[in-house]
Design an enzyme around this catalytic site. Structure first.
Site, PDB file in Angstrom:
ATOM      1  CD  GLU A   1      12.664   4.110  14.666  1.00  0.00           C
ATOM      2  OE1 GLU A   1      11.798   4.025  15.549  1.00  0.00           O
ATOM      3  OE2 GLU A   1      12.623   4.955  13.743  1.00  0.00           O
TER       4      GLU A   1
ATOM      5  CB  CYS B   1      14.295   0.861   4.953  1.00  0.00           C
ATOM      6  SG  CYS B   1      14.885   2.558   5.109  1.00  0.00           S
TER       7      CYS B   1
ATOM      8  CB  CYS C   1      21.093  11.930   9.985  1.00  0.00           C
ATOM      9  SG  CYS C   1      21.689  12.450   8.345  1.00  0.00           S
TER      10      CYS C   1
ATOM     11  CB  CYS D   1      17.396  17.507   5.786  1.00  0.00           C
ATOM     12  SG  CYS D   1      18.839  17.126   4.759  1.00  0.00           S
TER      13      CYS D   1
ATOM     14  CB  CYS E   1      14.751  14.474   7.433  1.00  0.00           C
ATOM     15  SG  CYS E   1      15.271  12.801   7.841  1.00  0.00           S
TER      16      CYS E   1
ATOM     17  N   GLY F   1      20.578   8.079   8.974  1.00  0.00           N
ATOM     18  CA  GLY F   1      21.947   8.374   8.608  1.00  0.00           C
ATOM     19  C   GLY F   1      22.154   8.713   7.141  1.00  0.00           C
ATOM     20  CD  GLU F   2      24.702  11.025   2.940  1.00  0.00           C
ATOM     21  OE1 GLU F   2      25.307  10.249   2.175  1.00  0.00           O
ATOM     22  OE2 GLU F   2      23.618  11.565   2.638  1.00  0.00           O
TER      23      GLU F   2
ATOM     24  CB  SER G   1      19.807   6.944  -0.600  1.00  0.00           C
ATOM     25  OG  SER G   1      19.233   8.227  -0.669  1.00  0.00           O
TER      26      SER G   1
ATOM     27  CB  SER H   1      18.023  12.548  -1.174  1.00  0.00           C
ATOM     28  OG  SER H   1      17.813  11.193  -0.872  1.00  0.00           O
ATOM     29  CG  LEU H   2      17.840  17.340  -6.775  1.00  0.00           C
ATOM     30  CD1 LEU H   2      19.351  17.495  -6.726  1.00  0.00           C
ATOM     31  CD2 LEU H   2      17.358  17.340  -8.229  1.00  0.00           C
ATOM     32  CG  HIS H   3      14.576  16.140  -1.278  1.00  0.00           C
ATOM     33  ND1 HIS H   3      13.673  15.141  -1.559  1.00  0.00           N
ATOM     34  CD2 HIS H   3      15.527  15.580  -0.486  1.00  0.00           C
ATOM     35  CE1 HIS H   3      14.050  14.033  -0.939  1.00  0.00           C
ATOM     36  NE2 HIS H   3      15.171  14.260  -0.296  1.00  0.00           N
TER      37      HIS H   3
ATOM     38  CG  ASN I   1       6.377   9.783   4.423  1.00  0.00           C
ATOM     39  OD1 ASN I   1       5.243   9.438   4.142  1.00  0.00           O
ATOM     40  ND2 ASN I   1       7.437   9.329   3.764  1.00  0.00           N
TER      41      ASN I   1
ATOM     42  CB  CYS J   1      11.233   8.201   3.082  1.00  0.00           C
ATOM     43  SG  CYS J   1      11.615   6.740   2.096  1.00  0.00           S
TER      44      CYS J   1
END
Length: 429
Positions: free
Chosen positions: A152, A165, A172, A176, A179, A233-234, A267, A290-292, A369, A412
């Site tokens: 997508e 995007c 991926c 995580c 996600c 994906g990463e 990212s 992307s820390l979080h 999200n 996201c």
């Protein structure tokens, strides 16, 4: 701070009176331990979340003009028995006019158009469906790749810019738990041309007036101005193809798309060796980490790659990117209610960032999200405001990000091929 070894929960010490609202919040909202809901997280033999760095073996997509350097394009055209200058004509049609339709290439002899396009611009992806917001200023595309893999991309109009995007992998492998893409696992890496094709197809849609949000009827001069590698994906796990795609994005037309590197954001969840490699590329893209979570106890579970490279290692690499390129780094932080939104975590994040200097970083919190079946949700507004306030008060520029596309599962962390999507793709095959 003190640690409860049984729950691996990091608890704050008593907050000062000046942080009274945060202290109240921390008292009434204890740490919620990360948990998977509605799916089973893949684990390795030691019971740790499984990380997939290598792409599974699948049939390769056909070689496309966008996979080749300008010199290689000329060689490929000559292999087809045609003069080399036809390569630049094809590139002009693809990178400037955003078309792969031989009927539109009237500067090519009619007798060779179909053969040349078939050899140099083979079809890479089929549009399965698209979803739009009510205003039409956000479109989520579902693409079927040559082997049936689904990806997508999300096209968004903002005041003064149009952002796409893009996906860099089908699925991926970073696993995580908050996600949707990570829950699906890794199907395969995308090719350079498959990454570029998302932009070309988006530009074609814009030129056709399919992206809403603007009153002017003539859309012919508009195109994607900003790219964020925040789709499926990463990106740094597909490093070579992503960087080859970036080089085509910034190459002047007609050799590439003629975009500004400063409008491209790459990212990552924190693949430290690849971050350091990116800093040496001499391409001034925006880098986003992307820390979080600012502490290893929580990030180990929210971001499984933290078991390889810890918070401080990732931040050191991010700072080194700034030091080498002069480009300010973005820290992405999904605010999850009672998970990572505690005021003391904002203080810890500010402390870690300021330890490395001033003016090198910008924090982008974004309300989570939610994904299907998850009990997690976005932080409450007062908690979000407090988190942002503490960072700003500590001298860290912080901007709450817009959650564009949430109503069409295009925000996201929400990109994933559903059973319904797979059925729709199968019907087209």
């Amino acid at each position: 701070m003190t640690e409860n070894p049984r729950t691996r929960e990091t608890r704050p010490q008593a907050a000062p009176a000046s942080s009274r609202s945060g202290a109240i919040r921390e008292t009434r909202a204890p740490q919620v331990r990360p948990a998977t809901e509605g799916w089973t997280q893949k684990k390795d033999a030691e019971g740790r979340p499984l990380l997939q760095f290598a792409s599974p073996k699948r049939g390769k997509p056909p070689v496309h003009l966008a996979d080749l350097t300008p010199a290689e394009r000329i060689s490929k055209v000559k292999e087809l028995g045609l003069p080399g200058f036809r390569a630049k004509q094809l590139a002009t049609h693809y990178f400037r006019h955003y078309t792969s339709d031989p009927a539109e290439m009237t500067d090519l002899p009619a007798g060779i158009r179909d053969e040349l396009v078939a050899g140099m611009l083979p079809p890479l992806m089929t549009e399965v469906r698209r979803l739009e917001t009510d205003r039409g200023d956000t479109i989520k595309f579902l693409w079927r790749l040559h082997d049936g893999a689904l990806v997508e991309s999300v096209l968004m109009r903002y005041p003064g810019r149009i952002t796409l995007c893009v996906s860099s992998q089908a699925g991926c492998g970073m696993n995580c738990p908050f996600c949707a893409t990570g829950q699906a696992g890794l199907t395969r890496n995308m090719s350079t041309a498959e990454i570029i094709e998302q932009i070309v197809r988006a530009n074609r849609a814009i030129a056709n007036g399919e992206l809403g949000g603007k009153k002017r009827d003539d859309h012919s001069m508009e195109r994607v101005s900003n790219i964020v590698f925040m789709g499926m994906g990463e990106p740094l796990a597909n490093y070579k193809r992503v960087m080859d795609a970036v080089r085509i994005m910034v190459a002047p037309q007609p050799d590439g798309l003629g975009m500004s590197a400063r409008g491209i954001t790459v990212s990552t969840v924190g693949l430290v060796p690849a971050i350091r490699k990116l800093a040496d590329e001499n391409i001034p893209v925006t880098f986003a980490l992307s820390l979080h979570a600012p502490d290893d106890h929580l990030r180990d579970e929210l971001i499984p790659v933290n078991s390889r490279w810890k918070v401080d290692e990732a931040l050191d690499a991010a700072y080194d990117y700034y030091a080498k390129t002069g480009r300010r780094v973005s820290i992405e932080y999904a605010l999850i209610k009672d998970m990572n939104d505690h005021a003391w975590r904002a203080d810890l994040l500010a402390e870690k960032l300021n330890q490395r200097g001033r003016g090198w970083v910008h924090v982008n919190p974004i309300p989570l999200n939610p994904t299907p079946g998850s009990i997690w949700t976005s932080s409450e507004r007062d908690v979000t405001d407090e988190f942002v306030r503490r960072l700003n008060d500590a001298g860290i520029p912080t901007t709450l990000r817009d959650t564009r596309g949430k109503e069409i599962d295009g925000a996201c962390g929400q990109l994933v091929a559903t059973t319904e999507d797979e059925a729709a793709a199968a019907a087209m095959a």
